[in-house]
Write an enzyme that holds these catalytic residues in place. Sequence first.
Site, PDB file in Angstrom:
ATOM      1  CG  HIS A 846      -1.925  -1.109   1.180  1.00 51.79           C
ATOM      2  ND1 HIS A 846      -2.342  -1.793   2.294  1.00 51.79           N
ATOM      3  CD2 HIS A 846      -2.588  -1.626   0.131  1.00 51.79           C
ATOM      4  CE1 HIS A 846      -3.239  -2.708   1.925  1.00 51.79           C
ATOM      5  NE2 HIS A 846      -3.405  -2.621   0.617  1.00 51.79           N
ATOM      6  CD  GLU A 849      -0.888   0.633   4.529  1.00 57.14           C
ATOM      7  OE1 GLU A 849      -2.128   0.580   4.512  1.00 57.14           O
ATOM      8  OE2 GLU A 849      -0.157  -0.373   4.443  1.00 57.14           O
ATOM      9  CD  GLU A1028      -2.035  -3.298   9.469  1.00 56.06           C
ATOM     10  OE1 GLU A1028      -1.706  -2.141   9.178  1.00 56.06           O
ATOM     11  OE2 GLU A1028      -2.782  -4.012   8.756  1.00 56.06           O
TER      12      GLU A1028
HETATM   13 ZN   LIG Z   1      -1.753  -1.745   4.336  1.00 51.38          ZN
END
Ligand SMILES: [Zn+2]
Length: 1154
Positions: A846, A849, A1028
């Site tokens: 992504h 990010e 994350e």
């Molecule tokens: Zn992501």
Amino acid sequence: MNKPKMAAEKSASRVLMLLSQLERLNEEPKVSDKDAIRQITGKVLHLIQTQEKTRKEVVSKGSGGMEVILSSLENTRDLQTNLNVLGILNELLTVGGGRRTGVFVSKGGTAILLQLLVSSSKDPPANEELMILIHSLLFKVGPKDKKFGVKARLNGALNVTVNLVKHNLHNYKLLLPCLQVLRVYSSNLVNAVSLGRSGALEIMFDIIGPFSKKSTTLLKVALDTLAALLKSGMNARRAVDRGYLPTLLTIYQDWHRNDTRHRHVVIRKSILGCIKNITNIKLGRKAFIDASGMRILYNASTECLPVRTLDPLVNTSSLIMRKCFPKNRLPLPTIKSVFLHPLPHVPAGGPVAQLYNQPPGVDDVVDESDENEATEVDTENDTENEEDETGHKTQNDDIETDINKLRPRQINMRPFDELRVYEHFCREFTENFEDNDFENPRSFIPLSSVNPELHHGPIIIPTTPTSLGPQNRCSPQGDVLLPNSDRSSVELDSISISKSPDGKSDCDLVYSLGRLVLDGSVNGGSVDGSQEDGGEQADLEVPDTAALLPLHDPDLYLEMVKSTRSVPAYTEVAYPDYFGHVALNLREPILERAYGVQRIKIFQDIERLIHPSDIIDKVVYDLDNQSCPVIDNGESLKFNSKFESGNLRKAMQVRKFEYDLILNSDINSNHYHQWFYFEVGNMRPGVRYRFNIINCEKSNSQFNYGMQVLMYSVQDAINGRPQWVRTGSDICYYKNHFSRSSIAAGGQKGKSYFTMTFTVTFQHKDDVCYFAYHYPYTYSMLKMHLQKLSALSTAQIYYRQEDLCETLGGNSCPLLTITAMPESSSNDHISQFRSRPVVFLSARVHPGETNSSWVMKGTLEFLMSCSPQAQSLRESYIFKVIPMLNPDGVINGNHRCSLSGEDLNRQWQNPNTELHPTIYHSKSLLQYLRATGRTPLVFCDYHGHSRKKNVFMYGCSIKETVWQTNVNASTVDLHEDLGYRTLPKLLSQMAPAFSLSSCSFVVERSKEATARVVVWREIGVQRSYTMESTLCGCDQGKYKGLQIGTNELEEMGAQFCLALLRLRRFTSPLELHNHNSHLLDMENDLIDTRSIPNITSNTTYVLDEDEPAFLEEVDYSAESNDENDPDPEGYLQDNHALPDPNSDSEISHQDSLN
Ligand SMILES: [Zn+2]
């Protein structure tokens, strides 16, 4: 002293005696008993009125008192007895709180009361006292009886009460209890519709009038009843038709003017409540605008602002105004991305096909929110009990319940012959190292001696002899291997730093702060960066960061940029990427939210409508209209984002120091706006500039919870502070009046955009500053870092960099192999080398990010370092690393997608070789590893999380998933190794930013095509994770209360390595003997954890909203179309209990929109 007690006991027994007499009489009712019953109930009433103890006796457990009393009420037709019994009940239920009322309801009291009401009204005129008593009781009981509304309707009580009100408008004593009951009836939407038909609205307007200090209690109840009635769209329409909206506004103004001492804020709030509900329908909003509602509420609210106790009025007014603010489309020709990228093929039904098949005018915004109102009554159910059901259901909706889908299995496995081509990415398993000179290894090149050379001499990309990937690498000249020949016009074979043309006349610092332009094809000027343009060449002072940033080199960065291929063919370089970023050592606390900041911003937005002449509305930057130059009067800020990862589409000066900004969509899509990166110049120092990014899409943001934007000042950089700094005040994130059509929003009606606003005061004159959503990390930066890292390689390190494949945009996707060289070419050493388990890491699927890239940088730096731990780690594993799974997305400033307009982390189940090459080849490589018996021990994909704080992991566990679904786990024969918990547990002990309580090991349906789930299920990697990292900061551990910076992110990447080292020890019990006791303790601790039976207690099911609601929530959740929901208040709460689809970065946009 004994006497009172005796007396009390005596009277208590007396009341029970009376009740048992009554009970007998109730059982065999005879006409002759009428007087007796009347007498007994009279006595009981007297006792109860005079003796508190007797009340307790009557309702005490097992006394049966309530049953007897209710039974009398049910059986008798005698008025006086009824009055007595109702009097008793009134006494009983007035005190004792909810418990006594609960007993009353559970014994069927509500229905008995309602029947009595209806039967007593059959022969008018009804006895007034009886009616007062019945309604007083109903008012007490109604709110406690969940089925009250339905019971009242079915018993035919609604009209009885309405008629009583209608005929007793001036009989205050009777009117008040009747209105109170009407208010309770109306909270049921079906009742509200029925009452509306019976003329209840008109009756309320007979009661409500201008300011008066008389009967304010009555007025309040009438207003609340009216507000409840107006929750029905049908009633709201009726109110508009009768012109009640202007009346309400006039009444509101009247109270606002006359209630100068603010004694009646509740009444004023109730008037607003009525307006709020009428404006839930489109017709109501129109009537509001037509009646100058905006100006009226705005002016009143402005006068209320200084008085804190009037906040409820300001907040409700602001909610109404925002709802009625006419919806606009964004000031863009289309919301489709400015840049298009032709795809090799466009799959029918895919997002790109859908995007380009949309009809013209798709972006036009129509207020569509009233469409379904005609069917209101049919679709309305009795909603009183629905809350319970919906409250529970939502949470488990997304959990995978199909056991077969939870069991790891081999599907879509390609034939080994097809996978064989991946063998050359895994040459470490076959190399025999016979030619290696282990006796005289290549000497280690110290870092400090590398940098000066790179600063001045020509950039030579060290050729790794082993790197002959399936696709060719870009050569340093950038001219050999660029695949699409039609792009030759943007080949950049030389770089010079020139300034922008407008800097010509200036001699001060702005002169040297022109844009960094890659000379050549675009400017057509210098060929090799020489100084032939004389005065036009900026004398740029490059901050000397070599010592602080060993992996950064400005010249090398420019070199890398030359071979980076962007869709817009960027020729400029952003200063921060060129100079580099030196992490701050300062603590940057999570910002405390200023009181009322959101409504102040909203009021400023509303002023645009009320005072349109104050608005400049001057376009100062516009990618859609590049041919039309912006008229520069020197007064406006200058914007730019035509550089790698930049994505500003349009900037409009709204007021002198306020700008609206629009972000570009991800390429080949019409949404995904979140990431931003742009440049601002021509600022005045010491002035507060407000910036509004007006096309954000997520429903909430960490910008509401203390996150600041990042700013980079070129002046500061030159003055020795080359760094991104958290900045901005008055930051908040709220729904705005821009909207998109339902077609453009994928079927959702009236989808609003959100504004992210921040205010900045610039320090320097003639500075150039950059703003970003998070610390930028470009693809060219990755290439630079990899090159510097490869230069760090020593004789002990086995380092290989290959190109996994070429992306749609013609960029290469690097694949790294890092491990320790074997000690010698002896069979033992080679065999140890080949037996190392594989750890497979990836990041940045992504593009928005960027934090995941900084974590990856920390991991890679650790892996290439010469510390004994790093060496030990390399000796333990073979690392396969894909540091950037989506280079094109990163380069082109996308937030989520690749050039195919799709979220690549939703393609792992079935990646397409042409459209998703990086995913296709990553998965194939994993399949190859599996097919050759080298299934990775650990797979981890690094991500960033925009809704949560801290760093945490998602993993996959059958058991924890099954337990979450309330399926009886014992019926399922499940054997599961708990090893998936070890790594997160280790990280929580070692990495300060890591939070175990935020981790989840539940497999969600919406994530079945993500890397984590597919690698777990199809490749069979038990320790398959998404890691994350917060974009905001931490709320636990050492960094509690601080925003996260690149130091902390890089540290996280290094700690991940250390955790892997411990994991290795832990997974090889034979090696335990070699290590110190500390380690053993820790491992015992881990073993303990593993033996705890109910291990799920540690798991948070992460769909929960993790941030508390904040004060201004009421503004924040204002919906333009909430009339579709019977209970807006409940809806708002529900909305927060629901998983926010965007809260998890793995969730696809499709999910989030539907
Ligand atoms: Zn992501």
